[in-house]
Design a protein around this motif. Structure first.
Motif, mmCIF file in Angstrom:
data_model
loop_
_atom_site.group_PDB
_atom_site.id
_atom_site.type_symbol
_atom_site.label_atom_id
_atom_site.label_comp_id
_atom_site.label_asym_id
_atom_site.label_seq_id
_atom_site.Cartn_x
_atom_site.Cartn_y
_atom_site.Cartn_z
ATOM 1 N N SER A 24 23.170 11.958 -4.667
ATOM 2 C CA SER A 24 21.531 11.696 -4.521
ATOM 3 C C SER A 24 20.861 11.906 -3.263
ATOM 4 O O SER A 24 21.736 11.687 -2.119
ATOM 5 C CB SER A 24 21.294 10.174 -4.674
ATOM 6 O OG SER A 24 20.097 9.609 -4.713
ATOM 7 N N HIS A 38 15.967 8.352 0.814
ATOM 8 C CA HIS A 38 14.500 8.204 0.799
ATOM 9 C C HIS A 38 14.079 7.007 1.872
ATOM 10 O O HIS A 38 14.868 5.909 1.806
ATOM 11 C CB HIS A 38 13.987 7.667 -0.704
ATOM 12 C CG HIS A 38 14.160 8.859 -1.676
ATOM 13 N ND1 HIS A 38 15.466 9.018 -2.130
ATOM 14 C CD2 HIS A 38 13.093 9.879 -2.207
ATOM 15 C CE1 HIS A 38 15.383 10.033 -3.277
ATOM 16 N NE2 HIS A 38 14.052 10.269 -3.096
ATOM 17 N N ASP A 66 11.903 3.755 -8.208
ATOM 18 C CA ASP A 66 12.540 4.784 -7.413
ATOM 19 C C ASP A 66 14.147 4.382 -7.347
ATOM 20 O O ASP A 66 14.927 5.305 -7.640
ATOM 21 C CB ASP A 66 11.902 4.781 -6.192
ATOM 22 C CG ASP A 66 10.363 5.242 -6.247
ATOM 23 O OD1 ASP A 66 10.209 6.072 -6.998
ATOM 24 O OD2 ASP A 66 9.694 4.468 -5.463
ATOM 25 N N VAL A 118 17.254 6.821 -8.332
ATOM 26 C CA VAL A 118 18.331 7.142 -7.469
ATOM 27 C C VAL A 118 19.863 6.809 -7.688
ATOM 28 O O VAL A 118 20.635 7.405 -7.641
ATOM 29 C CB VAL A 118 17.996 6.534 -5.977
ATOM 30 C CG1 VAL A 118 18.916 7.022 -4.840
ATOM 31 C CG2 VAL A 118 16.444 7.163 -5.684
#
Length: 312
Positions: free
Chosen positions: A237, A240, A247, A251
């Motif tokens: 992944s 962020h 989100d 992820v």
């Protein structure tokens, strides 16, 4: 004495007396010349000093630079850490260190952009300024790029560590290499396989060092973006800066669906670099900060396309 009373004001000697108190002395007699033309120039002494030197110069020089990119923000100011060197022959005692920083300031006044074309000009000009046959410059810097949450689309700034080295030789021309180090998420395939539920993951660092084709045009191709994608697209992944709950769900599920050993990471990234026509040679290293072990895990691969093709 109550809390509102003050102590008597301390009477201090004046500043000159204080300096004398702590060891300062009056200047002694001056006998050596102050005009540059009359000063001894030890660096330019010409004798047989036993050995040629591969490199001599200055390092750990910090200076503002301008970075351009295809990703937002397209133009940004960062801090570059520089290393400048040149070879000297055994007949020269040393180099003129001030000429390195003079050259840097000259380019800074014109707006120093840390791109390959500018660094090529800088290195060639530096060799001529030093009156040497070669010169080399290395600059490392943090590069920031926008990253949006996969579901919320909320933006923030990520960064990767970049490096560019340009070597110039009057006979051989230029040799350019770049590097990028990117943090990613990796999820352990073994943990996923043997556990009834869950799997441990960790922060991984993918570092790519590449030799670029001589004809790379950064106005058409952003090597930073290409290497960033090679690392992140092969990880379990991406990282962020801003994650809301939707989100985070995406992820963590993406990481679970894409487990990676460090061995997997370097091979997958190497495959992407192999397919990039502007990359001549590369080294990929992945280091995982293990979350359930006291040690880190590491793997690397080096590949030279030209050597591999000639050996077939």
């Amino acid at each position: 004495m109550n809390k509102f009373e003050t102590l008597p004001k301390k009477q201090l000697p004046n500043k000159a007396e204080r300096h004398k108190l702590f060891g300062s002395v009056e200047p002694g007699p001056k006998t050596k010349p102050v005009e540059k033309s009359k000063m001894a120039d030890l660096q330019n002494t010409k004798k047989d000093f036993l050995f040629d030197l591969d490199e001599v110069g200055i390092t750990n020089v910090k200076h503002p630079i301008v970075i351009t990119s295809n990703l937002h923000p397209e133009t940004q100011t960062s801090i570059g850490t520089f290393r400048f060197t040149s070879a000297i022959e055994k007949t020269s005692k040393g180099t003129n260190m001030s000429r390195f920083t003079e050259q840097l300031n000259l380019y800074h006044e014109a707006g120093f952009s840390a791109d390959i074309a500018t660094l090529k000009r800088f290195t060639k000009d530096l060799a001529e300024r030093l009156k040497q046959r070669d010169a080399e410059i290395t600059v490392t810097f943090p590069w920031f790029y926008e990253r949006r949450g996969p579901q919320s689309d909320l933006s923030g700034m990520n960064h990767a560590d970049c490096g560019i080295t340009v070597a110039y030789d009057q006979k051989k021309g230029f040799n350019v290499s770049t590097s990028l180090s990117v943090p990613v998420t990796t999820l352990c395939p073994c943990s996923k396989e043997i556990s009834e539920y869950s799997a441990h993951n960790q922060r991984g660092y993918v570092t790519m060092e590449i030799n670029l084709d001589d004809n790379v045009d950064e106005t058409k191709l952003d090597w930073k973006e290409q290497l960033l994608n090679a690392a992140e697209s092969n990880a379990s992944s991406r990282l962020h800066p801003v994650l809301k709950r939707p989100d985070e769900k995406m992820v963590t599920e993406a990481a679970y669906e894409n487990p990676r050993f460090v061995e997997d990471m370097v091979r997958l990234v190497a495959a992407d670099l192999y397919e990039m026509p502007f990359v001549k040679k590369f080294k990929v290293v992945c280091r995982n900060e293990e979350s359930i072990h006291m040690h880190d895990a590491i793997a690397s691969v080096t590949y030279d396309k030209k050597h591999a093709e000639t050996s077939i």
